[in-house]
Design a protein around this motif. Sequence first.
Motif, short mmCIF file in Angstrom:
data_model
loop_
_atom_site.label_atom_id
_atom_site.label_comp_id
_atom_site.label_asym_id
_atom_site.label_seq_id
_atom_site.Cartn_x
_atom_site.Cartn_y
_atom_site.Cartn_z
N ALA A 88 -13.98 50.89 -42.38
CA ALA A 88 -14.69 51.32 -43.58
C ALA A 88 -15.48 50.20 -44.24
N SER A 89 -15.38 48.98 -43.69
CA SER A 89 -16.01 47.82 -44.31
C SER A 89 -17.38 47.55 -43.71
N PRO A 90 -18.46 47.67 -44.49
CA PRO A 90 -19.80 47.37 -43.96
C PRO A 90 -19.91 45.94 -43.44
N ALA A 91 -19.28 45.00 -44.13
CA ALA A 91 -19.34 43.60 -43.71
C ALA A 91 -18.66 43.41 -42.36
N PHE A 92 -17.51 44.03 -42.18
CA PHE A 92 -16.78 43.91 -40.91
C PHE A 92 -17.58 44.60 -39.79
N LEU A 93 -18.13 45.76 -40.08
CA LEU A 93 -18.89 46.50 -39.06
C LEU A 93 -20.17 45.78 -38.69
N GLY A 94 -20.63 44.86 -39.54
CA GLY A 94 -21.79 44.06 -39.18
C GLY A 94 -21.49 43.09 -38.05
N ASP A 95 -20.21 42.74 -37.87
CA ASP A 95 -19.80 41.80 -36.81
C ASP A 95 -19.07 42.49 -35.67
N VAL A 96 -18.45 43.63 -35.95
CA VAL A 96 -17.62 44.31 -34.94
C VAL A 96 -18.08 45.76 -34.85
N ASN A 97 -18.41 46.21 -33.65
CA ASN A 97 -18.94 47.57 -33.44
C ASN A 97 -17.78 48.55 -33.22
N VAL A 98 -17.07 48.87 -34.31
CA VAL A 98 -15.96 49.82 -34.23
C VAL A 98 -16.52 51.23 -34.07
N THR A 99 -16.05 51.95 -33.04
CA THR A 99 -16.50 53.32 -32.83
C THR A 99 -15.36 54.33 -32.88
N MET A 100 -14.09 53.85 -32.84
CA MET A 100 -12.96 54.77 -32.87
C MET A 100 -11.73 54.07 -33.42
N VAL A 101 -10.89 54.84 -34.12
CA VAL A 101 -9.66 54.34 -34.71
C VAL A 101 -8.54 55.33 -34.40
N VAL A 102 -7.41 54.83 -33.91
CA VAL A 102 -6.22 55.65 -33.67
C VAL A 102 -5.07 55.06 -34.46
N ILE A 103 -4.54 55.82 -35.43
CA ILE A 103 -3.50 55.29 -36.31
C ILE A 103 -2.34 56.28 -36.41
N ALA A 104 -1.19 55.75 -36.81
CA ALA A 104 0.01 56.59 -36.97
C ALA A 104 0.83 56.07 -38.13
N GLY A 105 1.33 56.98 -38.97
CA GLY A 105 2.20 56.61 -40.07
C GLY A 105 1.54 55.72 -41.10
N ALA A 106 0.25 55.90 -41.32
CA ALA A 106 -0.51 55.01 -42.20
C ALA A 106 -1.12 55.77 -43.37
N PRO A 107 -0.95 55.29 -44.61
CA PRO A 107 -1.61 55.91 -45.77
C PRO A 107 -3.04 55.41 -45.90
N ALA A 108 -3.96 56.02 -45.16
CA ALA A 108 -5.32 55.49 -45.06
C ALA A 108 -6.36 56.42 -45.68
N ARG A 109 -5.93 57.38 -46.45
CA ARG A 109 -6.86 58.39 -47.00
C ARG A 109 -7.98 57.77 -47.83
N ASN A 110 -7.69 56.67 -48.54
CA ASN A 110 -8.66 56.10 -49.46
C ASN A 110 -9.66 55.17 -48.78
N GLN A 111 -9.58 55.05 -47.46
CA GLN A 111 -10.56 54.26 -46.72
C GLN A 111 -11.68 55.19 -46.27
N HIS A 112 -12.88 54.96 -46.76
CA HIS A 112 -14.00 55.87 -46.51
C HIS A 112 -14.75 55.42 -45.26
N VAL A 113 -14.24 55.85 -44.12
CA VAL A 113 -14.81 55.49 -42.82
C VAL A 113 -16.12 56.24 -42.62
N PRO A 114 -17.17 55.58 -42.15
CA PRO A 114 -18.46 56.26 -41.93
C PRO A 114 -18.35 57.41 -40.93
N PRO A 115 -19.23 58.41 -41.04
CA PRO A 115 -19.15 59.60 -40.17
C PRO A 115 -19.27 59.29 -38.68
N GLY A 116 -19.92 58.19 -38.32
CA GLY A 116 -20.11 57.89 -36.91
C GLY A 116 -18.89 57.33 -36.21
#
Length: 527
Positions: free
Chosen positions: A364-392
Motif C-alpha cells: 500500500a506504500s507508494p514509496a515502497f512500490l517505487g522500488d519494489v514491483n509488488v503484484t500479489m500478496v498472500v497473507i493469513a491471520g493478519a489485521p490488514a483491513r486499513n492498508q489501502h492496497v492499489p487495485p492492480g
Amino acid sequence: MANHDETRTTFSIDGGAGSISYTLAEISEAGTNLGRLAQLMEPLADRLEGEWLWLCQVSSGTAPYPYAALDAMRAALWSFRRAQADTVELASKATQAGANYAATEARNAGLSAQLGRLAALRDGLATWGLGSLAPWKVAFDAAGKVQHGNKHGIRDASEKFLNDGSAYLAGLLGPGMAVPYLLAQLRQQDGRNAGGAPAFALRKLFDATGLAIPGRLEVRQVPVQEWRPAGIPTGRGAASPTLGEPVEMKAGIHGMLAGSSDAYGYPPGSISVVEILRPDGTIAWVVHLPGTEDWSTVDSSNPFDMEGNMEALTAAAHQRFEQEQIVVQELIRTALQAAGASTEQEVLISGHSGGGIHAAAAAASPAFLGDVNVTMVVIAGAPARNQHVPPGIAVLDLQNEHDIVTAADFGAPPAAANWVTVTSHRPGTMEGQAPGAVMAQAHSVTNYLQDAAALDSSSDPSVVAMRERLGVFLGVGIGAGATIHGVKTVYQGRDVNNSNNSAPQGTRASKAAKQPEKGADYSPGSR
C-alpha cells in the motif's frame, strides 16, 4: 459465499471474481475502453465531414444536382456524430458506476456503524439507569456477547466490541459522558480507517514514553547452515553458504504460505527471498515474512516485535512519528537488492500475522512500490483491513472465524475486486476447548496451512481467479500441481537503536539502512 459441510472445513469468501465490486470494476474498465473508442471515432467523423463538404463543393452548378446522395451522406454524418456522443456518455456512466457504488457502500457502512454505536450507547444508558443492579446487567451483557461469539465467531464479536465498546462505556458512565459522545457522532467519520486511530495513539504513546527508540537497520545474509535443519533435502544441486539454497515449492496457495511458516525457523528477525526463473526466461521473486517473534519488549532488536507491528499498522502516517523508517519494509527492499532483484521484476510477498500486516502495508506504500514491483500478496491471520492496497495488486487474505488477531483492524476487509477474503470455519473448534485454546488454534499458522491446502482445490470463482493469477505470476499457467524451482536466500535484520545524536532523531538520515554484503555479519547483541 459459504460451503456447508459439518464434516470438514468450510469457507466464506468475499470480494474477487463474482462479487459486485468485481463486476463493477469490469464495467468501469469497459467504460474506459468505450472512451478510447470514442476518441478513435473522432478522426473518422472529421474525415466523413470533410468528404461531405468536398462533394457539396464540387457538385455546385452540376445538373442534375445530387440532392439525394448529399442528403444521405449528411444524414450518415449526423448519425455518426450522434453515435459518438452516445458512446462518450455511456463511457462516462460506466466509468462512474464503480465509484458511485463504492461511495454508496461506504456511506451505508458508515451509517450502519453509527447506528450500532448509538444502540450500544442506549444500552449503556439503560444499564446506568439500573443503579445498584448495573453490575449484574453488565455481567449479563458480557455473557451474551461471549455466547454470541462462541456461536457465530469470536472474530466478528471482537470487532463489534472494539467498534461499539466505547459507546456502551460512555452510556454506562451516565448522561455526563453520553451526551458529549452523542454529539461527537454528528460528525461524519471514515469507517475505512477505524482501526488506524488506536494504533496511531498507541505508537504516539510509545514515542512519548521512550518505549520506542529511533534506530537504524542492519542486515546480514544468513549462511545456509544456520537456517536449514540437518536432514532436510537441499533440493536441486548443492547448497551454497553465499549464493543460497536451491528449493522446490508447489505452485499454489499452500506453497506460498508455507514459506512464511518456514520463516519462523530462521534466526530471529529473518526473511527469505526466493528467485524464480520462469519458463519464458523472466525472473520473479517471492518474499516470505514471519509473524511477531518478540513479545518481551516493545522495542527489541528484532524488527518483528511490537514496535514493528505499530510501524506496519501506522505505515500511511510514518512521517508523523519519531522514527520515519519502517524497518521491515527497508529489510525487504534491502534483501531484494542484495539478492539481485531489479525494480521492474515482479514480487509476491507472503506473511502470517504481523508479517501479513507488513506485507499489505508494503503493497500500500507508494514509496515502497517505487522500488519494489509488488503484484500479489498472500497473507493469513493478519489485521490488514486499513492498508489501502492499489487495485492492480491482488490480495488473498486468509482469516478464521475465531481468530481474534484479525479483529485488531476493527472490521472486515473491503470486498474489492482485487482483495479476496477467505474466512475458514473449522469443524469441532469449540468442542471442549477453553477460549484461550480456541483463539490460539484459530491463529495457528499450521491450521492456516491446512486451510490453504483446501483452497488449492476450491472451485469458488474468486479463489480460482486468485490461483490463476498466482499461476501467471509463477509462470506455470493454471493449476496448483506444478512444482516451482528457485534459489532461496535468507536475510536477518536487526533494529539497532541510535546511540548518539549526530543526526536529528526522526530524520531519514538517522535511519538509513546499512546495505548487506555477501557473507556480511554483525554481532547479534542481546534480544
